[in-house]
Design a protein around this motif. Structure first.
Motif: not given
Lengths: 315, 315
Positions: B144-145, B281, B283
Motif C-alpha cells: 500500500r505505502l 500511514s 493516507v
C-alpha cells in the motif's frame, strides 16, 4: 534415538530471538524446522536432518504455526488438522529438540479490517481496500518460481510462504533451516529467496518420507477416507513408473505426463497438474536429458495431495 | 568532531558480515547508513544520528551502492553522480565511520538476459520473459505505502528500495539503521517493512538538512543550473508558507495544495505531485487536524526534486 526430553515452548517473538542469540553466543549452530504442526514421521526426518546439520553442537527449534497468509479464503485453513499436545509428545520423544516456537498471530491486523467487522473471525489475510493503512502489507515474492504448478491453483500460497519464512528467519536468526522436498516448489522458492535476499542461512532440502505403501507423508493424509487413501497410491506408483521408464529411455515429457494423468484419472483422482521441470529453475522441459523433477498435484475426494520424484538420466 | 580516521573499505558480502558479527561480539551496536554515494552534509547528519544511536559503543557502516533495481529504464541511473574518492575523504573527516561497504553488483543476473546480449550494459533490472530462470527474482513489496506519491511516477522505485535494504540488512545484520526524512515515503516504507517482516533493527528517521537558502540537500542538486536552483527554492518556501498558514488555521488541504502547485508552476517548476497525508500511514487527508506531512515532487529542468514538511496543528 536420544532419551526423551521436553522442549522449551516459546510463544513470544522477543523471547525467541533472545533464546536463539544466547545459543549462538554459546557457539551452537541454530537450526530451525518450520512446520504447521500435526507432526508425522516426515517432520521427524526433518528434525534428524537438522540434528546432523553441523559438526558443532546444534540447537534445534521447531516452529509450529499455521500461517494464515498462505491460505486463500476458499482453502482449508479452518479444517487444517492440529494436535499441539500430541506434537509436543512426539518432539519430546526425539530427544533432540530444544525449543518449540508456537506464537500467536504474527500479522498486524489493520483497524479497518473486514475481519474485525465480522466478529474478529480471521481465516486468512486479504487485501482490503477500506483499510485504515495500519495493517500488514509487506510481502516477499519470488516472482517467477511462485507462478507455475501449485502457484497456478493457489495464487497467494507462495507469497504467504516466502513472507512467513522471512519473518521466522528474522525472529529466530537461524544458521540452518530444513525444508522437506515433498513440497518441492516451496523448497526451491525458499532457496531462491535466500540467495536473492542474502539471508545468511543454509537451506537443507530433506528427502520425502513415505508410508510403507508409498504414499508421501502429509498432515493432510488423515483427512482421506480408507478408499480415497487406497486410490491415492496411484500418485506415487505412477511417479515411480515414470522414472523407471525414463531411465529405460522413455524421455518424452508429453507422453510421460499423459500417462500419469491417465493413471490418476482412472483411479478416481482429479488432476490439478502434472509437470516435468528442471530441478533448480522449475522451467518445464520437453525431453528428459538432465536433472528434472516430475511434480504432481491431485485431488482425492476433498483432499489435495502433492508428490514428486527427481530423475537424472545422466547419473 | 573527532580526528580524521580512514574507514575500512569492504567490497565482499561475506567479509562485511564477518566484520559486523565481530563488532557485535565485542559488545558494539552496529549502525548502518545506506547511501548511493556522492555524499553531502545531509548524509553526514545521518552519520551523526548513527553515532548517537546508542549509549554503547557504536560501530558505523556506511553503504555506498547505486542500486540499479530502484531505477526504471527511463530514469537517471546512468547520470547519477558519483565521487567515491571524495566520499571517502568526507567520511574520514567525520572521524566516526568505521567501515564503508561498497560492493559490486548485488544482483544475480540470469543467463538469458537481454543485457548480456547487448554487450553486458546493465542500466537497471528488468523482468525478462526469455530468461533462463536463474536470475534475481525475489522482491519485497510494501504494497500500500509503495503506491502513492513517488510510487505513482516511479513504479519500480520502492520495490527496489525495499529489496536492496532487505539485502543490506541481511548482509550487515545491523542493530540500527538511519534514513533521512527527506525521502519521507521511503523512510515510512522501510519502517513498515521492518515491522511487518520482524527485522530486529531499530530505524531512525533523521531530519532534513537544508542549504542556507532552504533547498533540501540532495545528491541531485549538483545537476541544477544556477537559474534552476534559484527557481527550485520555491519548493521549500511554499512548504514553509503552508505550515505557517496551517498553524494559523488554514487547514483545508485542497486550498493548501492548490496554492503550492500554483507557486511551483509560476516559478517554472513542473509539479509531479503535492500530497498532504497522515505521517505514519501516508493516507491522504482533506483537513489538517493531526500529525500530517506535506510531500512535494517537482521537476526543475531535467532534475526531479522532492521535499516535505511535517505539521502537527495539535502541538
Amino acid at each position: 534415538m536420544a532419551a526423551p526430553r521436553e522442549p522449551e515452548v516459546i510463544r513470544d517473538k522477543a523471547a525467541m530471538r533472545a533464546w536463539s542469540r544466547r545459543r549462538r553466543a554459546e557457539g551452537k549452530t541454530v537450526a530451525v524446522v518450520p512446520t504447521m504442526g500435526y507432526l508425522h514421521q516426515g517432520h521427524l526426518s526433518l528434525i534428524s536432518a537438522a540434528a546432523a546439520a553441523s559438526a558443532d553442537p546444534v540447537a534445534i527449534v521447531i516452529t509450529i504455526y499455521v500461517n494464515p497468509s498462505q491460505f486463500a479464503p476458499s482453502e482449508d485453513l479452518a479444517t487444517y488438522p492440529s494436535d499441539f499436545a500430541g506434537d509436543l509428545r512426539k518432539l519430546a520423544s526425539t530427544g533432540v529438540v530444544d525449543a518449540v516456537f508456537n506464537p500467536p498471530d504474527l500479522y498486524v491486523r489493520g483497524a479497518g479490517r473486514r475481519g474485525a467487522a465480522s466478529g474478529g473471525a480471521i481465516s486468512c489475510l486479504e487485501e482490503e481496500e477500506e483499510e485504515a493503512g495500519d495493517g500488514h502489507e509487506t510481502w516477499v515474492r519470488v516472482e517467477r518460481l511462485e507462478k507455475g504448478m501449485c502457484g497456478a491453483s493457489r495464487p497467494v500460497f507462495f507469497r504467504g510462504v516466502a513472507t512467513i519464512v522471512s519473518k521466522l528467519f528474522n525472529i529466530i536468526e537461524p544458521d540452518v533451516a530444513v525444508f522437506g522436498k515433498k513440497d518441492y516448489q516451496q523448497w526451491r522458492v525458499i532457496c531462491r529467496m535466500v540467495r536473492d535476499l542474502d539471508f545468511a542461512i543454509e537451506i537443507i532440502g530433506s528427502e520425502i518420507v513415505r508410508e510403507a505403501d508409498g504414499l508421501a507423508m502429509s498432515s493432510r493424509n488423515v483427512l482421506l477416507s480408507r478408499e480415497e487413501r487406497e486410490k491415492a497410491l496411484s500418485i506415487s506408483r505412477s511417479l515411480v513408473d515414470a522414472r523407471t521408464g525414463a531411465l529405460k529411455g522413455n524421455t518424452d515429457c508429453k507422453q510421460i505426463k499423459n500417462k500419469i494423468v491417465q493413471t490418476l484419472t482412472e483411479t478416481g483422482g482429479q488432476v490439478d497438474y502434472v509437470e516435468i521441470v528442471e530441478q533448480e529453475s522449475l522451467v518445464p522441459v520437453e525431453q528428459i536429458n538432465g536433472p528434472v523433477v516430475i511434480c504432481v498435484a491431485a485431488w482425492f475426494g476433498k483432499v489435495r495431495l502433492i508428490d514428486n520424484i527427481e530423475i537424472d538420466t545422466r547419473s
